[in-house]
Every structure is written in structure tokens, then in C-alpha cells.
Design an enzyme around this catalytic site. Structure first.
Site, PDB file in Angstrom:
ATOM      1  N   ASP A   1       4.810  11.431   3.461  1.00 49.33           N
ATOM      2  CA  ASP A   1       6.043  10.657   3.308  1.00 49.33           C
ATOM      3  C   ASP A   1       6.907  10.727   4.563  1.00 49.33           C
ATOM      4  OD1 ASP A   1       5.320   9.904   0.770  1.00 49.33           O
ATOM      5  OD2 ASP A   1       6.619  11.342  -0.256  1.00 49.33           O
TER       6      ASP A   1
ATOM      7  N   GLU B   1       0.618   2.853   2.721  1.00 53.56           N
ATOM      8  CA  GLU B   1       0.756   3.160   4.145  1.00 53.56           C
ATOM      9  C   GLU B   1       0.621   1.895   4.985  1.00 53.56           C
ATOM     10  OE1 GLU B   1      -3.651   3.981   3.186  1.00 53.56           O
ATOM     11  OE2 GLU B   1      -1.723   4.127   2.161  1.00 53.56           O
TER      12      GLU B   1
END
Length: 294
Positions: free
Chosen positions: A190, A216
Site C-alpha cells: 500500500d 496496482e
């Protein structure tokens, strides 16, 4: 490669704690990233415990969260958060803390869940403003979300068709992201996504639309930019990410992206076709060895 995923549902009702009693200061946590997006937890005068254990006031069922991870409570006139010896740590505004007073707007991260702390007389208005923001922005990276991206892409294609102007779409995907999560944990993953978004955002024009469109995966809508210019932007983005030093808990995590580019081809071109070509180009960059533009 990341693909489209369903939009998160924003919950605007319910609380994990009782409502404040008359005379209590108004303070609450609002989930801005994670499960139960938009849910608010009223703090009041009692201790709010957060953790993986079902008995916690705010249970978070994720492997990155300890059974009794942290607690939020009022001490004197201030509200504070205290870590309870968690394995992966408690973070306020991206800094790991053992204990810290909370101020209006602070972001509290427990595992992969991010809360925003709100307090003061206008807390109700602040809550509704935050819910409106969550409809547009990704809570983790603070760039546009997938919903906004698709709406913006439709508008830009319509504008390109109306005025016969250039338009390009750039897609980028973090290379070997699963391996990074497996090696360093999802909290580290993250942090990479958030820092990457910030590094790329600073290199774009004001009129560009930068969004997180998958786990992502990111996209850049570049109005009035033809293919040659878009390739230059894509290469600049690739170099920026490659040159950025991503650190987490003392580890340096080298990170690169693969990038795909497509451009609007004329009046019969549609937003879904533009997206499909950029996605195919991204796949080609991945297949060609990663950390490259196609």
C-alpha cells in the site's frame, strides 16, 4: 495484470460504537479505505479497541491486523491512539506511532484499513463532505478512482470527437507487485502504491486525469496529446518510478512499472476501444520484459 474490479460500496449509516451521550465532544473515525467504506465510528468517552478479534469494538478481519491492534480514547481534552503491541504497527499520517494525539483530518491506518479522524462542531458536515469525496477519489492514493476515470474518459472522447482534437490514454501497472506483497506484506504494498501515485502526479499537467483503476493499475488521460507525445509522457513516467526510492520499515524496495499507450483514432473511435488498445499495449510491455513502454 490487474483487471477491472467492482466498485466499493460506500456505507453511510451505522456505527461500531454507541452514539455520543449529551455533553460529549463530537469525534469520530470514518473509513476512507478498506471494507465498510464510509462507515463512521463514534468515539465518545469510552475506549474504542480495533483489532482482528471479533470482540473488538471495530473488528478488522485481515492477516495484517493483530487480534488487539490499537485503541482510540479520550485523555483530558484530547483524543489519542495507542498501539497495543501490534505486529505490523499503527500509523498516523504514514508515520508509525506507539501513542499519539489525534488532530482534525489525521489519517489512522490499521493494517490495510485507513480511518480519517474528525472532530469539532461541524463534524456532520465534514462527514458528508468526505462521503462526497470518496465518490471521486481513491482513499489510499488520493488520486481519482475508477468510477471517475471512466466518466472522464467518456467526456474526453466526446470532446475529441466534437473538436477533432488529439487524445491519448496511458496505462501503467506495477511490476511483480504480488511478489512485493508476499515478501514485505500488504502494508508495504500500500505504501508503494501511495508513494508511486504521488511521484507520478507531480510530473503530469493540470489537465491530465490520473486515476487508480485496479489494485496496482493506474491510468492517465492526456487530452490534446497525440501518440508521439503520449509515448514521451509514458517514458517519463516509467523513468520517474524507476528512479524513486521506495522504503518501508528499513527496507528499500526497487519498483518499476510497465506502460501501455493508445491514442484516439478518429470520429468512429470509442472510449472502450481506446481503453482496450491501451490495456493490450500494457500486456505487450509486460510480455516484453517489463519496465518498458509499448
Amino acid at each position: 495484470m490487474a483487471r477491472h474490479s467492482g466498485e466499493s460500496t460506500i456505507a453511510t449509516r451505522g456505527s461500531a460504537a454507541r452514539a455520543n451521550s449529551p455533553g460529549d465532544d463530537v469525534a469520530q473515525l470514518v473509513v476512507i479505505f478498506g471494507a465498510d467504506l464510509g462507515k463512521r465510528i463514534e468515539i465518545g468517552q469510552r475506549i474504542i479497541e480495533i483489532g482482528r478479534a471479533p470482540s473488538c469494538d471495530v473488528p478488522i478481519d485481515h492477516e495484517s491486523v493483530s487480534r488487539r491492534h490499537a485503541r482510540v480514547l479520550k485523555k483530558g481534552k484530547a483524543y489519542c491512539v495507542e498501539d497495543l503491541g501490534s505486529t505490523n504497527g499503527t500509523y498516523v499520517n504514514d508515520g508509525r506511532v506507539a501513542a499519539r494525539d489525534l488532530a482534525q483530518g489525521d489519517q489512522l491506518k490499521i493494517g490495510r484499513t485507513i480511518f480519517k479522524f474528525m472532530t469539532g462542531g461541524n463534524v456532520e458536515a465534514s462527514y458528508h463532505e468526505e462521503i462526497y469525496r470518496l465518490m471521486t477519489f481513491d482513499g489510499l492514493t488520493q488520486i481519482y478512482n475508477k468510477r471517475f476515470f471512466h466518466e472522464a474518459l467518456e467526456k474526453e472522447v466526446s470532446r475529441a470527437r466534437r473538436y477533432d482534437r488529439g487524445l491519448s490514454l496511458i496505462m501503467l501497472d506495477v511490476d511483480y507487485f504480488k511478489e512485493k506483497n508476499d515478501t514485505f506484506g500488504h502494508v508495504a504494498g500500500d505504501k508503494i502504491l501511495k508513494e508511486l501515485a504521488g511521484a507520478v502526479q507531480r510530473k503530469l499537467r493540470r489537465e491530465d486525469v490520473f486515476a487508480r483503476v485496479g489494485g496496482e493499475e493506474f491510468a492517465i488521460i492526456a487530452p490534446e496529446v497525440a501518440m508521439s507525445g503520449a509515448k514521451e509522457v509514458a517514458e517519463k513516467v516509467r523513468r520517474v518510478v524507476e528512479a524513486t526510492v521506495f522504503r518501508f520499515e528499513g527496507h528499500v524496495i526497487p519498483t518499476t512499472v510497465s506502460v501501455g499507450v493508445s491514442s484516439w483514432t478518429g470520429k468512429d473511435d470509442r472510449s472502450d476501444l481506446l481503453y482496450a488498445r491501451a490495456d493490450a499495449a500494457l500486456y505487450k510491455a509486460k510480455q516484453g520484459g517489463r519496465n518498458r513502454v509499448a
